[in-house]
Design a protein around this motif. Sequence first.
Motif, PDB file in Angstrom:
ATOM      1  N   SER A   1       0.830  -1.209   0.000  1.00  0.00           N
ATOM      2  CA  SER A   1       0.000   0.000   0.000  1.00  0.00           C
ATOM      3  C   SER A   1       0.859   1.250   0.000  1.00  0.00           C
ATOM      4  O   SER A   1       0.501   2.254  -0.617  1.00  0.00           O
ATOM      5  CB  SER A   1      -0.958  -0.007   1.182  1.00  0.00           C
ATOM      6  N   LEU A   2       2.002   1.208   0.683  1.00  0.00           N
ATOM      7  CA  LEU A   2       2.902   2.368   0.649  1.00  0.00           C
ATOM      8  C   LEU A   2       3.463   2.579  -0.751  1.00  0.00           C
ATOM      9  O   LEU A   2       3.545   3.720  -1.225  1.00  0.00           O
ATOM     10  CB  LEU A   2       4.033   2.187   1.660  1.00  0.00           C
ATOM     11  N   PHE A   3       3.852   1.507  -1.429  1.00  0.00           N
ATOM     12  CA  PHE A   3       4.342   1.635  -2.800  1.00  0.00           C
ATOM     13  C   PHE A   3       3.245   2.149  -3.725  1.00  0.00           C
ATOM     14  O   PHE A   3       3.478   3.016  -4.576  1.00  0.00           O
ATOM     15  CB  PHE A   3       4.883   0.298  -3.326  1.00  0.00           C
ATOM     16  N   LEU A   4       2.041   1.644  -3.574  1.00  0.00           N
ATOM     17  CA  LEU A   4       0.925   2.083  -4.412  1.00  0.00           C
ATOM     18  C   LEU A   4       0.606   3.560  -4.161  1.00  0.00           C
ATOM     19  O   LEU A   4       0.411   4.334  -5.104  1.00  0.00           O
ATOM     20  CB  LEU A   4      -0.310   1.219  -4.153  1.00  0.00           C
ATOM     21  N   GLY A   5       0.575   3.957  -2.903  1.00  0.00           N
ATOM     22  CA  GLY A   5       0.306   5.355  -2.581  1.00  0.00           C
ATOM     23  C   GLY A   5       1.393   6.272  -3.102  1.00  0.00           C
ATOM     24  O   GLY A   5       1.108   7.354  -3.626  1.00  0.00           O
ATOM     25  N   THR A   6       2.632   5.844  -2.998  1.00  0.00           N
ATOM     26  CA  THR A   6       3.740   6.645  -3.519  1.00  0.00           C
ATOM     27  C   THR A   6       3.656   6.774  -5.033  1.00  0.00           C
ATOM     28  O   THR A   6       3.882   7.851  -5.598  1.00  0.00           O
ATOM     29  CB  THR A   6       5.088   6.029  -3.112  1.00  0.00           C
ATOM     30  N   GLY A   7       3.291   5.693  -5.704  1.00  0.00           N
ATOM     31  CA  GLY A   7       3.146   5.726  -7.164  1.00  0.00           C
ATOM     32  C   GLY A   7       2.045   6.668  -7.599  1.00  0.00           C
ATOM     33  O   GLY A   7       2.226   7.463  -8.534  1.00  0.00           O
ATOM     34  N   VAL A   8       0.920   6.632  -6.939  1.00  0.00           N
ATOM     35  CA  VAL A   8      -0.191   7.529  -7.286  1.00  0.00           C
ATOM     36  C   VAL A   8       0.195   8.976  -7.018  1.00  0.00           C
ATOM     37  O   VAL A   8      -0.106   9.867  -7.813  1.00  0.00           O
ATOM     38  CB  VAL A   8      -1.466   7.127  -6.498  1.00  0.00           C
ATOM     39  N   TRP A   9       0.900   9.214  -5.927  1.00  0.00           N
ATOM     40  CA  TRP A   9       1.341  10.574  -5.602  1.00  0.00           C
ATOM     41  C   TRP A   9       2.321  11.086  -6.655  1.00  0.00           C
ATOM     42  O   TRP A   9       2.236  12.247  -7.080  1.00  0.00           O
ATOM     43  CB  TRP A   9       1.973  10.589  -4.217  1.00  0.00           C
ATOM     44  N   LEU A  10       3.232  10.236  -7.105  1.00  0.00           N
ATOM     45  CA  LEU A  10       4.188  10.645  -8.133  1.00  0.00           C
ATOM     46  C   LEU A  10       3.481  10.957  -9.457  1.00  0.00           C
ATOM     47  O   LEU A  10       3.841  11.909 -10.149  1.00  0.00           O
ATOM     48  CB  LEU A  10       5.253   9.563  -8.338  1.00  0.00           C
ATOM     49  N   VAL A  11       2.494  10.185  -9.816  1.00  0.00           N
ATOM     50  CA  VAL A  11       1.738  10.462 -11.044  1.00  0.00           C
ATOM     51  C   VAL A  11       0.983  11.783 -10.914  1.00  0.00           C
ATOM     52  O   VAL A  11       0.932  12.581 -11.853  1.00  0.00           O
ATOM     53  CB  VAL A  11       0.761   9.300 -11.356  1.00  0.00           C
ATOM     54  N   PHE A  12       0.430  12.040  -9.733  1.00  0.00           N
ATOM     55  CA  PHE A  12      -0.271  13.311  -9.517  1.00  0.00           C
ATOM     56  C   PHE A  12       0.692  14.485  -9.622  1.00  0.00           C
ATOM     57  O   PHE A  12       0.381  15.499 -10.267  1.00  0.00           O
ATOM     58  CB  PHE A  12      -0.964  13.298  -8.151  1.00  0.00           C
ATOM     59  N   VAL A  13       1.863  14.387  -9.009  1.00  0.00           N
ATOM     60  CA  VAL A  13       2.853  15.470  -9.077  1.00  0.00           C
ATOM     61  C   VAL A  13       3.298  15.671 -10.521  1.00  0.00           C
ATOM     62  O   VAL A  13       3.434  16.806 -10.983  1.00  0.00           O
ATOM     63  CB  VAL A  13       4.049  15.161  -8.143  1.00  0.00           C
ATOM     64  N   TRP A  14       3.510  14.584 -11.252  1.00  0.00           N
ATOM     65  CA  TRP A  14       3.902  14.690 -12.665  1.00  0.00           C
ATOM     66  C   TRP A  14       2.817  15.403 -13.476  1.00  0.00           C
ATOM     67  O   TRP A  14       3.111  16.254 -14.320  1.00  0.00           O
ATOM     68  CB  TRP A  14       4.162  13.291 -13.234  1.00  0.00           C
ATOM     69  N   ALA A  15       1.557  15.084 -13.209  1.00  0.00           N
ATOM     70  CA  ALA A  15       0.457  15.708 -13.945  1.00  0.00           C
ATOM     71  C   ALA A  15       0.350  17.195 -13.628  1.00  0.00           C
ATOM     72  O   ALA A  15       0.084  18.011 -14.510  1.00  0.00           O
ATOM     73  CB  ALA A  15      -0.858  15.005 -13.629  1.00  0.00           C
ATOM     74  N   VAL A  16       0.572  17.567 -12.378  1.00  0.00           N
ATOM     75  CA  VAL A  16       0.516  18.983 -12.004  1.00  0.00           C
ATOM     76  C   VAL A  16       1.653  19.742 -12.671  1.00  0.00           C
ATOM     77  O   VAL A  16       1.449  20.843 -13.206  1.00  0.00           O
ATOM     78  CB  VAL A  16       0.567  19.136 -10.468  1.00  0.00           C
ATOM     79  N   LYS A  17       2.855  19.169 -12.688  1.00  0.00           N
ATOM     80  CA  LYS A  17       3.990  19.848 -13.329  1.00  0.00           C
ATOM     81  C   LYS A  17       3.810  19.946 -14.833  1.00  0.00           C
ATOM     82  O   LYS A  17       4.287  20.876 -15.465  1.00  0.00           O
ATOM     83  CB  LYS A  17       5.289  19.105 -13.005  1.00  0.00           C
ATOM     84  N   LYS A  18       3.123  19.001 -15.442  1.00  0.00           N
ATOM     85  CA  LYS A  18       2.896  19.008 -16.891  1.00  0.00           C
ATOM     86  C   LYS A  18       1.807  20.015 -17.277  1.00  0.00           C
ATOM     87  O   LYS A  18       1.678  20.380 -18.430  1.00  0.00           O
ATOM     88  CB  LYS A  18       2.516  17.617 -17.348  1.00  0.00           C
ATOM     89  N   GLY A  19       1.010  20.464 -16.282  1.00  0.00           N
ATOM     90  CA  GLY A  19       0.011  21.487 -16.551  1.00  0.00           C
ATOM     91  C   GLY A  19      -1.377  20.942 -16.831  1.00  0.00           C
ATOM     92  O   GLY A  19      -2.205  21.616 -17.439  1.00  0.00           O
ATOM     93  N   GLU A  20      -1.645  19.723 -16.395  1.00  0.00           N
ATOM     94  CA  GLU A  20      -2.955  19.124 -16.646  1.00  0.00           C
ATOM     95  C   GLU A  20      -4.075  19.827 -15.889  1.00  0.00           C
ATOM     96  O   GLU A  20      -5.223  19.773 -16.302  1.00  0.00           O
ATOM     97  CB  GLU A  20      -2.944  17.642 -16.263  1.00  0.00           C
ATOM     98  N   PHE A  21      -3.763  20.496 -14.794  1.00  0.00           N
ATOM     99  CA  PHE A  21      -4.791  21.123 -13.972  1.00  0.00           C
ATOM    100  C   PHE A  21      -4.719  22.640 -14.041  1.00  0.00           C
ATOM    101  O   PHE A  21      -5.273  23.323 -13.194  1.00  0.00           O
ATOM    102  CB  PHE A  21      -4.656  20.652 -12.515  1.00  0.00           C
ATOM    103  N   ASP A  22      -4.045  23.207 -15.032  1.00  0.00           N
ATOM    104  CA  ASP A  22      -3.931  24.654 -15.136  1.00  0.00           C
ATOM    105  C   ASP A  22      -5.261  25.296 -15.505  1.00  0.00           C
ATOM    106  O   ASP A  22      -5.643  26.303 -14.953  1.00  0.00           O
ATOM    107  CB  ASP A  22      -2.886  25.039 -16.173  1.00  0.00           C
ATOM    108  N   ASP A  23      -5.969  24.729 -16.446  1.00  0.00           N
ATOM    109  CA  ASP A  23      -7.233  25.306 -16.899  1.00  0.00           C
ATOM    110  C   ASP A  23      -8.337  24.270 -16.724  1.00  0.00           C
ATOM    111  O   ASP A  23      -8.595  23.472 -17.616  1.00  0.00           O
ATOM    112  CB  ASP A  23      -7.125  25.717 -18.357  1.00  0.00           C
ATOM    113  N   VAL A  24      -8.980  24.288 -15.575  1.00  0.00           N
ATOM    114  CA  VAL A  24     -10.034  23.305 -15.330  1.00  0.00           C
ATOM    115  C   VAL A  24     -11.397  23.830 -15.772  1.00  0.00           C
ATOM    116  O   VAL A  24     -12.344  23.069 -15.888  1.00  0.00           O
ATOM    117  CB  VAL A  24     -10.081  22.879 -13.848  1.00  0.00           C
ATOM    118  N   GLU A  25     -11.527  25.125 -16.020  1.00  0.00           N
ATOM    119  CA  GLU A  25     -12.803  25.711 -16.416  1.00  0.00           C
ATOM    120  C   GLU A  25     -12.930  25.833 -17.936  1.00  0.00           C
ATOM    121  O   GLU A  25     -14.016  25.970 -18.456  1.00  0.00           O
ATOM    122  CB  GLU A  25     -12.954  27.105 -15.789  1.00  0.00           C
ATOM    123  N   GLY A  26     -11.840  25.840 -18.648  1.00  0.00           N
ATOM    124  CA  GLY A  26     -11.839  26.095 -20.082  1.00  0.00           C
ATOM    125  C   GLY A  26     -12.565  25.081 -20.950  1.00  0.00           C
ATOM    126  O   GLY A  26     -13.275  25.469 -21.877  1.00  0.00           O
TER     127      GLY A  26
END
Length: 66
Positions: A12-37
Amino acid sequence: MLSSIFILIVLSLFLGTGVWLVFVWAVKKGEFDDVEGPKFRMLDEEEGTGAIEDKEVGNEDSGRKN
């Protein structure tokens, strides 16, 4: 019994860390910059289609005049 609980905790720690890393990668890539557009962009695309239809109608009208 105790060893299976330890394995589940580690997994569960590995799974949680993996999901957190994917979320951080998505935020840095800009997936959540324009949620209203996207909801407004959907409405703009319909106007674009209407402009194409107007041009086609204009071509038919010019053919009728000749």
